[in-house]
Design an enzyme around this catalytic site. Structure first.
Site: not given
Length: 425
Positions: A25, A337
């Protein structure tokens, strides 16, 4: 009538998402944010090299892979960025580190951003009228003059240098609550220790900095991570630092650059006065803000040039408009994340969370300022603020505003509400 997700995406012009290939990510968020710089995309499109993992250079492969990935993404479907990841791993083995379970480890998105730009610096061409050697320096390059002064001796001459950056750091301390304050902290560093030839020993120095060239697109890194020796992690500063949609960099510039910025700033000031005046007669401040937002969506040919004539790709006003935000959720840069948030049109932004791309309101983006475990702004990308050529009571500008835009805006917001309702269920 009910639309399925594909039709809604098409109606809202939802761009392609990027599949997560196992803790990738950080790379996906960087790719989505950089894609919002049209001039960089154009330069990549003109690049003729190709991916060659056996004989080609890393810079060649990364530039070609990013160009090909953007072309595929423009077709509008979710893409697994396999080749891009492969060339990134080949060029930077640190990004290919694996954890105890055998999967890829999370990496620092800021590091990825810098390394990709360094590769593109080597291979992208500037536009014809630029004196810069590549498109990255042309549209994203910041230039500063620095002065290093010894705090313990007046006899030692002040050392002046020119420094170049691709990202401007915002330092965070207990007094910083707003982006502007953190950026000003960057202008002066005290208590630096280095050897003094005059004193013949180590001494304290003060380093001051002033911007001499503002790029069209300004990248700011929030210095949110501090390496903690004991735990050997890049621990995160969670503090809430507010950042604006409209950013003014005038205070950070050298006196010479400030003088050069003034003529364009005067034009902006006159435009603002006119907007407020006409909005006052009509629907108040909200109307002025709406028109200002619309000018950000105008095609280039309908706007004044935002660069100095002798430096295409620079910023000639010091004014910027927020274009993309890269956030991090978690407690250290190598875990958690990363998500990219990109402005689409008006108040509508896109949350690019790997393969899930969804519309959000600008207000939600401004809430990404930190203060807890939610997504927190780590990199901010600002675009040049646009000044419409048609301004100051021009009929054509007014008619287009009242005939097409509100209707289109209502239609868009209806679609968006429907899309969001479907996605919240």
């Amino acid at each position: 009538e009910d639309m399925d997700e594909h039709e809604l995406n098409k109606a809202l012009e939802m761009p392609a998402g990027l599949q997560n290939l196992g803790n990738t990510c950080y790379m996906n968020a960087v790719i989505q944010c950089l894609k919002s710089v049209p001039e960089l995309k154009t330069s990549l499109g003109n690049y003729t090299g190709r991916v060659n993992l056996t004989q080609g250079s890393d810079a060649e492969s990364i530039t070609a892979a990013l160009r090909d990935l953007y072309k595929t993404m423009d077709t509008g479907s979710t893409v697994p960025p396999i080749i891009m990841l492969q060339v990134l791993h080949t060029a930077f083995p640190m990004f290919a580190e694996r954890g105890e379970q055998g999967g890829y480890q999370q990496q620092d998105a800021n590091e990825c951003w810098i390394q990709i730009l360094k590769m593109l610096q080597q291979k992208t061409q500037p536009s014809e009228e630029s004196s810069k050697s590549n498109a990255v320096d042309q549209f994203l390059g910041i230039e500063c003059e620095t002065e290093m002064k010894c705090a313990e001796s007046d006899e030692e001459p002040v050392k002046k240098e020119v420094e170049k950056f691709l990202l401007f750091n915002c330092y965070i301390d207990k007094d910083v609550k707003y982006l502007h304050t953190g950026l000003k902290n960057r202008l002066q560093e005290t208590g630096l220790e280095k050897h003094s030839e005059v004193l013949g020993r180590n001494a304290q120095y003060t380093k001051s900095l002033a911007i001499t060239r503002l790029p069209g697109y300004l990248t700011i890194t929030m210095m949110r991570f501090q390496f903690k020796q004991k735990e050997a992690v890049n621990a995160k500063i969670l503090k809430d630092i507010k950042f604006p949609v409209m950013l003014d960099m005038f205070d950070m510039c050298s006196p010479q650059l400030q003088e050069k910025l003034k003529p364009m700033r005067t034009k902006f000031k006159d435009y603002e006065d006119w907007l407020v005046e006409t909005a006052g007669k009509a629907k108040g401040k909200g109307e002025a803000t709406r028109k200002e937002k619309q000018s950000q969506d105008l095609p280039l040919e309908e706007c004044e040039d935002w660069s100095f004539p002798d430096d295409k790709g620079s910023n000639n006003s010091g004014y910027y408009s927020l274009q993309a935000v890269l956030t991090h959720k978690g407690r250290s840069s190598n875990s958690g994340h990363y998500v990219g948030w990109v402005r689409q049109k008006g108040d509508t932004w896109l949350k690019c969370d790997d393969d899930e791309v969804s519309p959000v309101h600008e207000e939600d983006v401004l809430k990404l300022s930190g203060g807890g475990d939610w997504h927190t702004a780590y990199i901010l990308l600002y675009a040049p603020r646009k000044l419409p050529k048609n301004r100051g009571g021009s009929e054509s500008m007014d008619t287009s505003d009242t005939t097409t835009t509100p209707a289109a805006a209502t239609e868009d917001s209806d679609k968006m509400e429907k899309w969001m309702k479907n996605n919240q269920q």
